[in-house]
Design an enzyme around this catalytic site. Structure first.
Site, mmCIF file in Angstrom:
data_model
loop_
_atom_site.group_PDB
_atom_site.id
_atom_site.type_symbol
_atom_site.label_atom_id
_atom_site.label_comp_id
_atom_site.label_asym_id
_atom_site.label_seq_id
_atom_site.Cartn_x
_atom_site.Cartn_y
_atom_site.Cartn_z
ATOM 1 N N ASP A 1 0.634 -12.720 0.138
ATOM 2 C CA ASP A 1 1.170 -13.977 0.684
ATOM 3 C C ASP A 1 0.074 -15.094 1.101
ATOM 4 O O ASP A 1 0.626 -16.273 1.177
ATOM 5 C CB ASP A 1 2.476 -13.967 1.720
ATOM 6 C CG ASP A 1 1.990 -13.227 2.978
ATOM 7 O OD1 ASP A 1 2.763 -12.446 3.666
ATOM 8 O OD2 ASP A 1 0.651 -13.408 3.370
ATOM 9 N N HIS B 1 -4.879 -5.821 -1.822
ATOM 10 C CA HIS B 1 -3.839 -5.902 -2.921
ATOM 11 C C HIS B 1 -3.635 -7.045 -3.633
ATOM 12 O O HIS B 1 -2.396 -7.146 -4.311
ATOM 13 C CB HIS B 1 -2.605 -5.256 -2.141
ATOM 14 C CG HIS B 1 -2.742 -3.849 -1.984
ATOM 15 N ND1 HIS B 1 -1.748 -3.158 -1.055
ATOM 16 C CD2 HIS B 1 -3.609 -2.747 -2.041
ATOM 17 C CE1 HIS B 1 -2.047 -2.135 -0.839
ATOM 18 N NE2 HIS B 1 -3.133 -1.581 -1.281
ATOM 19 N N CYS C 1 -6.039 -11.964 -22.003
ATOM 20 C CA CYS C 1 -7.488 -12.219 -21.970
ATOM 21 C C CYS C 1 -8.079 -12.120 -20.420
ATOM 22 O O CYS C 1 -9.260 -12.163 -20.048
ATOM 23 C CB CYS C 1 -8.018 -13.582 -22.690
ATOM 24 S SG CYS C 1 -7.191 -14.952 -21.817
ATOM 25 N N SER D 1 3.286 0.290 7.636
ATOM 26 C CA SER D 1 3.906 1.769 7.607
ATOM 27 C C SER D 1 2.756 2.808 7.366
ATOM 28 O O SER D 1 2.874 4.037 7.406
ATOM 29 C CB SER D 1 5.129 1.902 6.722
ATOM 30 O OG SER D 1 4.649 1.563 5.492
HETATM 31 C C1 BV8 Z 1 -4.563 3.759 -6.465
HETATM 32 C C2 BV8 Z 1 0.780 -5.322 -3.862
HETATM 33 C C3 BV8 Z 1 -6.237 4.861 -7.545
HETATM 34 C C4 BV8 Z 1 1.924 -5.241 -5.135
HETATM 35 C C5 BV8 Z 1 1.188 -2.812 -3.330
HETATM 36 C C6 BV8 Z 1 0.488 8.838 -8.081
HETATM 37 C C7 BV8 Z 1 0.112 7.957 -8.981
HETATM 38 C C8 BV8 Z 1 -0.835 7.011 -8.853
HETATM 39 C C9 BV8 Z 1 -1.258 6.828 -7.420
HETATM 40 C C10 BV8 Z 1 -0.557 7.598 -6.542
HETATM 41 C C11 BV8 Z 1 0.303 8.463 -6.646
HETATM 42 N N1 BV8 Z 1 0.497 9.198 -5.518
HETATM 43 C C12 BV8 Z 1 -0.225 8.398 -4.518
HETATM 44 C C13 BV8 Z 1 -0.825 7.327 -5.069
HETATM 45 C C14 BV8 Z 1 -1.727 6.559 -4.292
HETATM 46 C C15 BV8 Z 1 -0.654 5.165 -4.205
HETATM 47 C C16 BV8 Z 1 0.141 5.538 -2.834
HETATM 48 O O1 BV8 Z 1 -0.262 5.306 -1.956
HETATM 49 N N2 BV8 Z 1 1.540 5.738 -2.975
HETATM 50 C C17 BV8 Z 1 2.318 5.841 -1.893
HETATM 51 C C18 BV8 Z 1 3.564 5.230 -1.875
HETATM 52 C C19 BV8 Z 1 2.259 7.401 -1.614
HETATM 53 N N3 BV8 Z 1 -1.399 4.186 -4.019
HETATM 54 C C20 BV8 Z 1 -1.780 3.540 -5.379
HETATM 55 O O2 BV8 Z 1 -1.299 3.603 -6.225
HETATM 56 C C21 BV8 Z 1 -2.855 2.459 -5.084
HETATM 57 N N4 BV8 Z 1 -3.961 2.742 -6.023
HETATM 58 O O3 BV8 Z 1 -4.309 4.915 -5.518
HETATM 59 O O4 BV8 Z 1 -5.481 3.784 -7.393
HETATM 60 C C22 BV8 Z 1 -5.101 5.575 -8.810
HETATM 61 C C23 BV8 Z 1 -5.034 5.278 -9.855
HETATM 62 C C24 BV8 Z 1 -4.388 5.999 -10.578
HETATM 63 C C25 BV8 Z 1 -3.739 7.426 -10.136
HETATM 64 C C26 BV8 Z 1 -4.127 7.789 -9.156
HETATM 65 C C27 BV8 Z 1 -4.878 6.990 -8.318
HETATM 66 C C28 BV8 Z 1 -2.427 0.916 -5.216
HETATM 67 C C29 BV8 Z 1 -1.618 0.689 -4.049
HETATM 68 C C30 BV8 Z 1 -1.287 -0.424 -3.864
HETATM 69 C C31 BV8 Z 1 0.379 -0.895 -4.417
HETATM 70 N N5 BV8 Z 1 0.744 -2.363 -4.305
HETATM 71 N N6 BV8 Z 1 1.317 -4.294 -2.889
HETATM 72 C C32 BV8 Z 1 3.209 -6.123 -4.295
HETATM 73 O O5 BV8 Z 1 3.086 -6.889 -3.353
HETATM 74 O O6 BV8 Z 1 4.244 -5.911 -5.127
HETATM 75 S S1 BV8 Z 1 1.680 -1.720 -1.952
HETATM 76 C C33 BV8 Z 1 2.576 -2.427 -0.942
HETATM 77 O O7 BV8 Z 1 3.409 -1.355 -0.099
HETATM 78 C C34 BV8 Z 1 1.787 -3.155 0.337
HETATM 79 O O8 BV8 Z 1 0.747 -3.907 -0.094
HETATM 80 C C35 BV8 Z 1 1.619 -2.343 1.257
HETATM 81 O O9 BV8 Z 1 0.017 -1.736 0.719
HETATM 82 C C36 BV8 Z 1 2.473 -1.086 0.964
HETATM 83 C C37 BV8 Z 1 2.948 -0.607 2.056
HETATM 84 O O10 BV8 Z 1 3.763 -1.768 2.699
HETATM 85 P P1 BV8 Z 1 3.517 -2.286 4.066
HETATM 86 O O11 BV8 Z 1 2.625 -3.305 4.188
HETATM 87 O O12 BV8 Z 1 3.075 -1.109 5.082
HETATM 88 O O13 BV8 Z 1 5.148 -2.640 4.485
HETATM 89 P P2 BV8 Z 1 6.175 -1.853 4.788
HETATM 90 O O14 BV8 Z 1 7.445 -2.573 4.526
HETATM 91 O O15 BV8 Z 1 5.942 -0.390 4.262
HETATM 92 O O16 BV8 Z 1 5.892 -1.577 6.304
HETATM 93 C C38 BV8 Z 1 6.204 -2.533 7.159
HETATM 94 C C39 BV8 Z 1 6.001 -2.274 8.573
HETATM 95 O O17 BV8 Z 1 5.842 -3.418 9.392
HETATM 96 C C40 BV8 Z 1 6.665 -1.410 9.001
HETATM 97 O O18 BV8 Z 1 6.002 -0.107 10.063
HETATM 98 C C41 BV8 Z 1 7.595 -2.030 10.427
HETATM 99 O O19 BV8 Z 1 7.850 -1.109 11.315
HETATM 100 C C42 BV8 Z 1 6.505 -2.906 10.614
HETATM 101 N N7 BV8 Z 1 7.134 -4.236 11.101
HETATM 102 C C43 BV8 Z 1 8.416 -4.842 10.874
HETATM 103 N N8 BV8 Z 1 8.321 -5.853 11.275
HETATM 104 C C44 BV8 Z 1 7.424 -6.095 12.146
HETATM 105 C C45 BV8 Z 1 6.346 -5.093 12.006
HETATM 106 N N9 BV8 Z 1 5.247 -4.921 12.546
HETATM 107 C C46 BV8 Z 1 4.704 -6.010 13.488
HETATM 108 N N10 BV8 Z 1 5.565 -6.926 13.718
HETATM 109 C C47 BV8 Z 1 6.821 -7.184 13.004
HETATM 110 N N11 BV8 Z 1 7.519 -8.192 13.421
#
Ligand code: BV8
Length: 252
Positions: free
Chosen positions: A109, A124, A135, A196
């Site tokens: 953002d 990310h 391209c 998370s």
């Molecule tokens: C990769 C951008 C190598 C897009 C995002 C199977 C096949 C392929 C890959 C995988 C696989 N299994 C696992 C993987 C790896 C995968 C992965 O980790 N999956 C997870 C789900 C298990 N990772 C990938 O694919 C990465 N690439 O590994 O490449 C590869 C390639 C091919 C094959 C194998 C490996 C790429 C990952 C990037 C994805 N893109 N975002 C978009 O924005 O749309 S991910 C997105 O979710 C975010 O960017 C962030 O990274 C992720 C988690 O989100 P958070 O930011 O933590 O937010 P969330 O809502 O989860 O949590 C919020 C937190 O805030 C909570 O804890 C809450 O309590 C807290 N909160 C709430 N309010 C507040 C607060 N904290 C403070 N103050 C507050 N007020």
């Protein structure tokens, strides 16, 4: 002062290099939905992890580009909250005393930059820039809604524009990953804020910092898989906890 807050403040006061990893929680108080909150309105029935993939875009480019345009507009309307501003202030304090500050973010953002943070590493990518799928040429779209879905490329007839974010299954930008590796291997303090801690490789950097003996902390109102492994936890919203932390660091 609460014990964890004073432990955090003294670790940061003595640190030469502070690294921070932020997630969607840091932007929650700027009214940008996190990934694990229920999405608002139109998007209630969609799971971000099924929309944020190359397969989803290939299968239904209209829905995916509508979702990203809806989020892009929310990000454009959003303002940095006190948590973003506190991190920018913390960077200024540490750099002014000759230290290093690295802000790694999973967020797309650009609110850290809007708040004045300088050394921001977008692991990310960003929703504010889109690229031609033919391209790779990048565009920063005007601050208004796209009027055609899926979004046609301006440079290659018949090609589509996609957001310059890293989708699940896509590699992270090489430069960003090497900066993150360097930061997690040289920092004295690593703080995980508003994430998370479930998505890799981003979630792994605090683990390597901790294994090296860096002081590790977490700022989050809820527990995460890292909560039992960090040295200190500030349990609460980052918009409230981070200004308190900066005040505690500056107070002695
Ligand atoms: C990769 C951008 C190598 C897009 C995002 C199977 C096949 C392929 C890959 C995988 C696989 N299994 C696992 C993987 C790896 C995968 C992965 O980790 N999956 C997870 C789900 C298990 N990772 C990938 O694919 C990465 N690439 O590994 O490449 C590869 C390639 C091919 C094959 C194998 C490996 C790429 C990952 C990037 C994805 N893109 N975002 C978009 O924005 O749309 S991910 C997105 O979710 C975010 O960017 C962030 O990274 C992720 C988690 O989100 P958070 O930011 O933590 O937010 P969330 O809502 O989860 O949590 C919020 C937190 O805030 C909570 O804890 C809450 O309590 C807290 N909160 C709430 N309010 C507040 C607060 N904290 C403070 N103050 C507050 N007020």
């Amino acid at each position: 002062m609460d014990e964890h807050l004073s432990r955090a403040a003294s670790a940061i006061r003595e640190a030469e290099h502070v690294a921070v990893m932020t997630g969607a929680g840091v932007s929650a108080e700027s009214r940008i939905p996190t990934f694990r909150d229920t999405m608002e309105g139109l998007w209630k029935e969609f799971d971000p992890q099924t929309l944020a993939t190359p397969e989803a875009f290939a299968g239904d480019p209209e829905t995916v580009s509508r979702w990203y345009d809806w989020r892009r507009l929310k990000c454009l309307e959003a303002e940095p909250n006190p948590g973003h501003l506190a991190l920018a202030e913390l960077e200024r304090m540490i750099v002014a005393r000759g230290g290093r500050f690295t802000l790694l973010t999973q967020n797309v953002d650009r609110l850290h930059q809007k708040a004045g943070s300088r050394n921001v590493v977008e692991l990310h990518g960003t929703i504010m820039v889109w690229r031609c799928t033919e391209c790779g040429r990048e565009f920063e779209p005007a601050p208004e809604a796209f009027d055609a879905f899926p979004v046609p490329s301006e440079c290659h007839e018949g090609a589509l524009l996609r957001p310059c974010v890293v989708w699940f299954g896509e590699m992270l930008p090489e430069q960003a990953v090497s900066v993150a590796h360097e930061a997690s291997s040289t920092c004295d303090v690593f703080i995980s804020i508003g994430t998370s801690s479930v998505v890799y490789p981003a979630a792994g950097f605090i683990e390597s910092a901790s294994m090296r003996g860096a002081s590790t902390g977490e700022v989050n109102p809820a527990e995460t898989p890292m909560s039992t492994r960090v040295d200190w936890r500030l349990e609460g919203p980052s918009g409230a906890m981070l200004p308190r932390l900066v005040k505690a660091i500056a107070s002695t």
